[in-house]
Scaffold this motif. Structure first.
Motif, mmCIF file in Angstrom:
data_model
loop_
_atom_site.group_PDB
_atom_site.id
_atom_site.type_symbol
_atom_site.label_atom_id
_atom_site.label_comp_id
_atom_site.label_asym_id
_atom_site.label_seq_id
_atom_site.Cartn_x
_atom_site.Cartn_y
_atom_site.Cartn_z
ATOM 1 N N ASP A 185 0.828 -1.215 0.000
ATOM 2 C CA ASP A 185 0.000 0.000 0.000
ATOM 3 C C ASP A 185 0.858 1.258 0.000
ATOM 4 O O ASP A 185 0.522 2.260 -0.630
ATOM 5 N N LEU A 186 1.979 1.227 0.731
ATOM 6 C CA LEU A 186 2.825 2.415 0.848
ATOM 7 C C LEU A 186 3.690 2.630 -0.381
ATOM 8 O O LEU A 186 3.859 3.771 -0.842
ATOM 9 N N CYS A 187 4.253 1.553 -0.915
ATOM 10 C CA CYS A 187 5.346 1.684 -1.874
ATOM 11 C C CYS A 187 4.877 1.638 -3.329
ATOM 12 O O CYS A 187 3.793 1.158 -3.642
ATOM 13 N N ARG A 188 5.740 2.148 -4.203
ATOM 14 C CA ARG A 188 5.448 2.167 -5.634
ATOM 15 C C ARG A 188 5.950 0.906 -6.324
ATOM 16 O O ARG A 188 5.361 0.457 -7.300
ATOM 17 N N ARG A 189 7.076 0.399 -5.853
ATOM 18 C CA ARG A 189 7.640 -0.820 -6.421
ATOM 19 C C ARG A 189 7.912 -1.803 -5.284
ATOM 20 O O ARG A 189 8.048 -1.405 -4.123
ATOM 21 N N ALA A 190 8.008 -3.087 -5.650
ATOM 22 C CA ALA A 190 8.218 -4.088 -4.609
ATOM 23 C C ALA A 190 8.975 -5.285 -5.156
ATOM 24 O O ALA A 190 8.929 -5.596 -6.357
ATOM 25 N N TYR A 191 9.680 -5.930 -4.235
ATOM 26 C CA TYR A 191 10.400 -7.174 -4.499
ATOM 27 C C TYR A 191 9.904 -8.221 -3.503
ATOM 28 O O TYR A 191 9.631 -7.895 -2.343
ATOM 29 N N VAL A 192 9.823 -9.464 -3.953
ATOM 30 C CA VAL A 192 9.474 -10.582 -3.075
ATOM 31 C C VAL A 192 10.706 -11.468 -2.949
ATOM 32 O O VAL A 192 11.224 -11.974 -3.947
ATOM 33 N N LEU A 193 11.181 -11.635 -1.714
ATOM 34 C CA LEU A 193 12.372 -12.430 -1.427
ATOM 35 C C LEU A 193 11.953 -13.719 -0.741
ATOM 36 O O LEU A 193 11.287 -13.688 0.295
ATOM 37 N N GLU A 194 12.341 -14.841 -1.318
ATOM 38 C CA GLU A 194 12.047 -16.145 -0.722
ATOM 39 C C GLU A 194 13.292 -17.015 -0.810
ATOM 40 O O GLU A 194 13.896 -17.136 -1.877
ATOM 41 N N ALA A 195 13.679 -17.590 0.322
ATOM 42 C CA ALA A 195 14.837 -18.496 0.386
ATOM 43 C C ALA A 195 16.076 -17.883 -0.265
ATOM 44 O O ALA A 195 16.825 -18.551 -0.974
ATOM 45 N N GLY A 196 16.272 -16.572 -0.029
ATOM 46 C CA GLY A 196 17.476 -15.905 -0.488
ATOM 47 C C GLY A 196 17.461 -15.451 -1.928
ATOM 48 O O GLY A 196 18.471 -14.936 -2.422
ATOM 49 N N ILE A 198 15.229 -13.348 -5.179
ATOM 50 C CA ILE A 198 14.107 -12.518 -5.605
ATOM 51 C C ILE A 198 13.267 -13.346 -6.579
ATOM 52 O O ILE A 198 13.742 -13.749 -7.647
ATOM 53 N N VAL A 199 12.021 -13.603 -6.195
ATOM 54 C CA VAL A 199 11.158 -14.454 -7.023
ATOM 55 C C VAL A 199 10.147 -13.636 -7.823
ATOM 56 O O VAL A 199 9.606 -14.131 -8.817
ATOM 57 N N LEU A 200 9.872 -12.407 -7.394
ATOM 58 C CA LEU A 200 8.961 -11.517 -8.110
ATOM 59 C C LEU A 200 9.406 -10.084 -7.864
ATOM 60 O O LEU A 200 9.915 -9.757 -6.788
ATOM 61 N N HIS A 201 9.182 -9.209 -8.834
ATOM 62 C CA HIS A 201 9.385 -7.793 -8.617
ATOM 63 C C HIS A 201 8.592 -7.029 -9.664
ATOM 64 O O HIS A 201 8.260 -7.552 -10.739
ATOM 65 N N GLY A 202 8.267 -5.771 -9.334
ATOM 66 C CA GLY A 202 7.499 -4.948 -10.253
ATOM 67 C C GLY A 202 6.725 -3.886 -9.508
ATOM 68 O O GLY A 202 6.944 -3.662 -8.308
ATOM 69 N N PRO A 203 5.799 -3.186 -10.188
ATOM 70 C CA PRO A 203 4.965 -2.196 -9.519
ATOM 71 C C PRO A 203 4.214 -2.821 -8.348
ATOM 72 O O PRO A 203 3.683 -3.942 -8.466
ATOM 73 N N ALA A 204 4.165 -2.110 -7.229
ATOM 74 C CA ALA A 204 3.530 -2.657 -6.026
ATOM 75 C C ALA A 204 2.061 -3.001 -6.270
ATOM 76 O O ALA A 204 1.562 -4.017 -5.770
#
Length: 223
Positions: A185-196, A198-204
């Protein structure tokens, strides 16, 4: 221009790999979220950005000043709010500068300046931690687990302060957060980190509607 950049970052503790080829950028004036479960490597990434761990591979580049709001706030409980803020200036090489601007940016702290930090509520301590980091006049602020242990209304107030700092000062923010809904909700972009990794990233907003993110982090159904 990117104020913080991680490229191919790998960090190992003994034989265990905590981060594996991570790429992440924070641009000037950006609002970026890093979400993921416990043990994903989020705290290791914070340490790498702060120079506290040495990468096994890859690189970390910070242009300008970086300041951190650590997980758990790490107050000097026996010292006053004002002294905690001044220590932020000394720690970041700013010579213990005047705290007037911090009280203008975070007016709720003004009436607490002489109070011992250890006697404050969790939300007040988190605000002091943000103010202490701002004493360095950073170009990018790394906030580690903003919402940890805090009531929703307190978190809402802290989020409003971060939005104001971003809008009025152009402060770039990297928010490392388990509360995915808050972070997206706060951010414009985001990254998803799993088991060390980055598995997803893009516009929040896109990630907030991603089926995998919804199911794993936002309490939605798997379809």
């Amino acid at each position: 221009m990117n104020v913080a950049e991680v490229a191919g970052l790998t960090v190992r503790y003994g034989g265990a790999t905590a981060l594996d080829g991570v790429d992440l950028t924070v641009a000037e004036g950006d609002l970026v979220a890093l979400i993921g479960p416990n043990g994903a490597g989020k705290t290791t990434l914070v340490k790498a950005l702060s120079g506290l761990v040495r990468p096994a591979a890859g690189r970390v580049t910070v242009r300008g000043r970086l300041a951190q709001v650590p997980e758990g706030r790490e107050m000097f409980g026996d010292l006053s709010v004002d002294d905690n803020l001044r220590l932020g200036g000394w720690r970041n090489g700013r010579g213990g500068r005047d705290t007037t601007e911090i009280y203008r940016l975070l007016p709720a702290l003004d009436g607490l300046r002489r109070r011992r930090a250890g006697l404050l509520s969790g939300g007040e301590q988190q605000m002091v931690a943000i103010g202490r980091a701002l004493m360095a006049r950073p170009d990018v602020l790394v906030v580690d687990e903003l919402s940890l242990g805090l009531a929703p209304l307190v978190v809402t107030d802290l989020i409003a302060h971060l939005r104001t700092l971003n809008a009025e000062r152009g402060l770039a923010v990297l928010l490392i957060e388990q509360n995915a809904r808050l972070a997206l909700d706060l951010c414009r972009r985001a990254y998803v980190l799993e088991a060390g990794r980055i598995v997803l990233h893009g516009p929040a907003d896109d990630l907030a509607h991603n089926q995998r993110v919804t199911a794993a982090y936002l309490g939605g159904p798997v379809r």
